[in-house]
Design a protein around this motif. Structure first.
Motif, PDB file in Angstrom:
ATOM      1  N   ALA A  54      44.399  23.748  33.386  1.00 33.39           N
ATOM      2  CA  ALA A  54      44.432  22.874  34.550  1.00 33.39           C
ATOM      3  C   ALA A  54      43.247  23.201  35.443  1.00 33.39           C
ATOM      4  O   ALA A  54      42.853  24.359  35.581  1.00 33.39           O
ATOM      5  CB  ALA A  54      45.737  23.059  35.309  1.00 33.39           C
ATOM      6  N   LEU A  55      42.657  22.145  36.036  1.00 28.92           N
ATOM      7  CA  LEU A  55      41.544  22.326  36.965  1.00 28.92           C
ATOM      8  C   LEU A  55      42.008  21.858  38.333  1.00 28.92           C
ATOM      9  O   LEU A  55      42.434  20.708  38.480  1.00 28.92           O
ATOM     10  CB  LEU A  55      40.329  21.503  36.518  1.00 28.92           C
ATOM     11  CG  LEU A  55      39.885  21.629  35.058  1.00 28.92           C
ATOM     12  CD1 LEU A  55      38.717  20.687  34.773  1.00 28.92           C
ATOM     13  CD2 LEU A  55      39.488  23.066  34.742  1.00 28.92           C
ATOM     14  N   VAL A  56      41.956  22.755  39.308  1.00 28.59           N
ATOM     15  CA  VAL A  56      42.330  22.343  40.664  1.00 28.59           C
ATOM     16  C   VAL A  56      41.201  22.700  41.625  1.00 28.59           C
ATOM     17  O   VAL A  56      40.377  23.564  41.340  1.00 28.59           O
ATOM     18  CB  VAL A  56      43.648  23.008  41.138  1.00 28.59           C
ATOM     19  CG1 VAL A  56      44.802  22.612  40.243  1.00 28.59           C
ATOM     20  CG2 VAL A  56      43.510  24.510  41.211  1.00 28.59           C
ATOM     21  N   ARG A 223      46.492  28.137  31.646  1.00 24.09           N
ATOM     22  CA  ARG A 223      45.409  28.755  32.390  1.00 24.09           C
ATOM     23  C   ARG A 223      44.995  27.781  33.479  1.00 24.09           C
ATOM     24  O   ARG A 223      44.957  26.576  33.246  1.00 24.09           O
ATOM     25  CB  ARG A 223      44.270  28.999  31.411  1.00 24.09           C
ATOM     26  CG  ARG A 223      42.982  29.481  32.005  1.00 24.09           C
ATOM     27  CD  ARG A 223      42.004  29.669  30.851  1.00 24.09           C
ATOM     28  NE  ARG A 223      40.634  29.677  31.322  1.00 24.09           N
ATOM     29  CZ  ARG A 223      39.577  29.515  30.533  1.00 24.09           C
ATOM     30  NH1 ARG A 223      39.747  29.297  29.239  1.00 24.09           N
ATOM     31  NH2 ARG A 223      38.365  29.545  31.027  1.00 24.09           N
ATOM     32  N   VAL A 224      44.725  28.312  34.671  1.00 21.39           N
ATOM     33  CA  VAL A 224      44.337  27.440  35.777  1.00 21.39           C
ATOM     34  C   VAL A 224      42.982  27.869  36.327  1.00 21.39           C
ATOM     35  O   VAL A 224      42.754  29.053  36.587  1.00 21.39           O
ATOM     36  CB  VAL A 224      45.383  27.470  36.916  1.00 21.39           C
ATOM     37  CG1 VAL A 224      44.932  26.576  38.067  1.00 21.39           C
ATOM     38  CG2 VAL A 224      46.745  27.013  36.398  1.00 21.39           C
ATOM     39  N   VAL A 225      42.085  26.894  36.437  1.00 23.85           N
ATOM     40  CA  VAL A 225      40.766  27.160  37.016  1.00 23.85           C
ATOM     41  C   VAL A 225      40.745  26.568  38.416  1.00 23.85           C
ATOM     42  O   VAL A 225      41.073  25.397  38.600  1.00 23.85           O
ATOM     43  CB  VAL A 225      39.645  26.520  36.159  1.00 23.85           C
ATOM     44  CG1 VAL A 225      38.292  26.743  36.804  1.00 23.85           C
ATOM     45  CG2 VAL A 225      39.685  27.067  34.745  1.00 23.85           C
ATOM     46  N   ASP A 237      39.742  31.934  37.644  1.00 22.31           N
ATOM     47  CA  ASP A 237      39.954  31.399  36.301  1.00 22.31           C
ATOM     48  C   ASP A 237      40.826  32.398  35.563  1.00 22.31           C
ATOM     49  O   ASP A 237      40.374  33.463  35.186  1.00 22.31           O
ATOM     50  CB  ASP A 237      38.594  31.234  35.603  1.00 22.31           C
ATOM     51  CG  ASP A 237      38.745  30.677  34.199  1.00 22.31           C
ATOM     52  OD1 ASP A 237      39.898  30.483  33.747  1.00 22.31           O
ATOM     53  OD2 ASP A 237      37.714  30.433  33.551  1.00 22.31           O
ATOM     54  N   ARG A 238      42.095  32.086  35.439  1.00 21.69           N
ATOM     55  CA  ARG A 238      43.008  33.103  34.929  1.00 21.69           C
ATOM     56  C   ARG A 238      44.149  32.455  34.174  1.00 21.69           C
ATOM     57  O   ARG A 238      44.596  31.356  34.509  1.00 21.69           O
ATOM     58  CB  ARG A 238      43.576  33.890  36.105  1.00 21.69           C
ATOM     59  CG  ARG A 238      43.482  35.402  35.939  1.00 21.69           C
ATOM     60  CD  ARG A 238      44.327  36.064  36.984  1.00 21.69           C
ATOM     61  NE  ARG A 238      45.618  35.366  37.020  1.00 21.69           N
ATOM     62  CZ  ARG A 238      46.754  35.934  37.363  1.00 21.69           C
ATOM     63  NH1 ARG A 238      46.791  37.175  37.709  1.00 21.69           N
ATOM     64  NH2 ARG A 238      47.870  35.263  37.377  1.00 21.69           N
TER      65      ARG A 238
END
Ligand SMILES: Nc1ncnc2c1ncn2[C@@H]1O[C@H](COP(=O)(O)OP(=O)(O)OP(=O)(O)O)[C@@H](O)[C@H]1O
Ligand SMILES: [Mg+2]
Lengths: 272, 258
Positions: A54-56, A223-225, A237-238
């Motif tokens: 996911a990109l937030v 994983r979320v960036v 970024d983890r």
């Protein structure tokens, strides 16, 4: 929710083995628009094949710009994007990328079936083959009974599922989603999220998912960036420390709440 | 549905009857001479008596108007596609299409007679010139109004120029195209009548424009009225048919789904 159909017979076109998403490498990508707006400031990402990321980031920071560059719809001012196919799948797929927008963006003059079959039609697949593939994927998103309808006759959530079916019909190895469920109500969004997770398990493509909802990001992704304010840089970024099996109950667990809390703190700080 | 239609057409019908009655009464009360303003009853009587003549004239005009309208539809859409194919081309040529809109057709009509000779071809050309611009302008704005996300989608799947035109731009422009065609349908009839005034003399049956002129020379104002009514009736019918065709075609997707 609409039950997912069991996986039907494989389509006539050669299907790659499941679990073969492509790897995405984003190396120091900058993007400055003519006129001087700087959207991306050296974005660095390495996306594992078959992962759900996911990109937030704050509104207007450059997330859509990044997705468009990855899709080849826009060009980086400097730096580059490399799409690395999994071993053995290489050239077989002409359209390994799919893109889902915030709105369904269907063609209102086409039936649900013809909308879902559009990508195959554009790449010259024969009618019988593309219709079979479209029927299969529509059944997968729970719209098997609606193939003859027109977009104007569907609810917002159903339209979004047609849009998802259209994206999946080419069996993409990389699925780019730009706030796809932002325009539907909370309940529908939860169901769509559910369905998307299930499809990802089943099909194994790499998914990049832009969203404004941190809890959606945490529930969906492995994983979320997190990006900074414009121009976007990666500030965190983890991988999430959550079980692989995502259930509705997970949303109520303390571990989940903690992840969302951390994300929201990073997002607040990261911009400043 | 039918009841709704009756209910909706009731007020204008009542208004029409009232107006006609008032007209009839005033003309009789003040003894207005018939060649200046005939009473509605006289126009109606003429319409019935000369129905055959009016119908065949209307058909002659309709034919020319339809040819002009058909040419406008085809050339207008094709022209817009060509203009839309490049910004440069549009900037170079679009200003001149506006010329078509501003050209004083009455002044150009004699030229059409020189080029095409008197008769149907010149009349149809006049109908074409008057009606082509709205088709070009509306089609062009329709082709331009395609959502950028859909263009991106077609690009992503490697769609060729022709496929994008046929599967995205033209169908997407259809509502605009029909707006243009509706406007053009009324204008084509006007263009045909004007064309007949100048170029309509030839062998065979005279069109409505010629009929108006002939009635004028004989001071048969009742026949003039009847012919003018036929002409506007023709415009309304053509407009109605085009509107209906558009509504039928767009019915399933018009509740703008994005
Ligand atoms: N084609 C373009 N030309 C000029 N500026 C642009 C263009 N596209 C985007 N921008 C600008 O670049 C910045 C980043 O835009 P982008 O759409 O990538 O942000 P975003 O993170 O997706 O925002 P949102 O969360 O609101 O969707 C914005 O300031 C936007 O105005
Ligand atoms: Mg965006």
């Amino acid at each position: 929710m609409t039950p997912l159909a069991s996986v039907p017979a494989p389509p006539a076109t050669p299907a790659p083995s499941l679990g073969s998403g492509i790897r995405v490498r984003v190396a120091r990508v900058h993007r400055t628009f003519p006129g001087g707006v700087e959207a991306l400031d050296g974005v660095e990402l390495d996306i594992t094949p078959g992962s759900f990321v996911a990109l937030v980031g704050p509104s207007g920071c450059g997330k859509s710009t990044l997705l468009r560059i990855i899709a080849g719809l826009d060009e980086a001012t400097s730096g580059g994007v490399e799409l690395v196919p999994a071993v053995g799948q290489a050239e077989a797929w002409r359209a390994p990328i799919a893109y889902v927008f915030q709105d369904a963006h269907l063609l209102p003059w086409r039936s649900v079936l013809d909308n879902a079959a559009l990508p195959l039609e554009l790449s010259g697949v024969s009618r019988s083959e593309r219709e079979a593939a479209a029927r299969q994927v529509l059944a997968q998103v729970g719209l098997g009974d609606f193939t003859a309808r027109y977009p104007a006759e569907l609810s917002g959530g159903m339209r979004m599922r047609v849009s998802l079916a259209r994206a999946l019909v080419t069996r993409p190895r990389l699925l780019l989603m730009d706030e796809p469920f932002a325009a539907v109500d909370e309940l529908t969004r939860g169901r769509l999220d559910d369905q998307l997770r299930a499809l990802w398990h089943e099909l194994g493509m790499t998914v990049l998912f832009v969203t404004h909802s941190l809890s959606e990001a945490a529930w969906l992704a492995e994983r979320v960036v997190v990006f900074s304010r414009r121009p976007a840089r990666v500030v965190r970024d983890r991988a999430l420390e959550l079980p692989r099996e995502r259930t509705a109950a997970l949303r109520l667990e303390p571990a989940f709440a903690r992840e969302v809390q951390v994300l929201s703190e990073v997002l607040e700080r990261g911009g400043g | 549905m039918v009841r709704g239609l009756l209910l909706r057409s009731f007020p204008p019908l009542v208004a029409l009857c009232a107006l006609l009655a008032l007209w009839e009464v005033l003309v009789r009360a003040f003894g207005v001479r018939a060649f200046l303003l005939p009473p509605p009853s006289a126009v109606f009587a003429t319409g019935v008596r000369d129905a055959g003549q009016l119908a065949s004239s209307a058909w002659v005009t309709a034919e020319a108007a339809l040819i002009g309208f058909g040419l406008s539809a085809v050339a207008g859409v094709l022209g817009a596609v060509v203009l839309a194919s490049s910004r440069l081309l549009e900037r170079a040529l679009y200003p001149y299409t506006i010329f078509l809109q501003t050209v004083p057709i009455v002044a150009v009509a004699p030229l059409l007679v020189l080029w095409f000779g008197p008769g149907q071809r010149a009349v149809a050309a006049s109908a074409f010139i008057v009606s082509v611009f709205p088709v070009i302008a509306n089609t062009l704005s329709g082709l331009r109004s395609v959502e950028p996300a859909l263009r991106d989608l077609f690009r992503l799947y490697g769609a060729r120029r022709l496929a994008t035109l046929l599967k995205l731009e033209l169908p997407g422009a259809l509502p605009h195209i029909f707006t243009g065609l509706r406007i053009a349908s009324g204008l084509a009839v006007i263009g045909a009548i004007v064309g007949e005034f100048v170029a309509g003399f030839s062998e065979g049956t005279a069109g409505l424009g010629i009929l108006v002129l002939a009635a004028y020379r004989q001071l048969r104002t009742d026949l003039m009225f009847a012919a003018v009514l036929c002409a506007s009736g023709l415009g309304i019918v053509l407009f109605g048919v085009v509107s209906l065709a558009g509504a039928r075609l767009l019915r399933r997707w018009h509740p703008s789904a994005s």
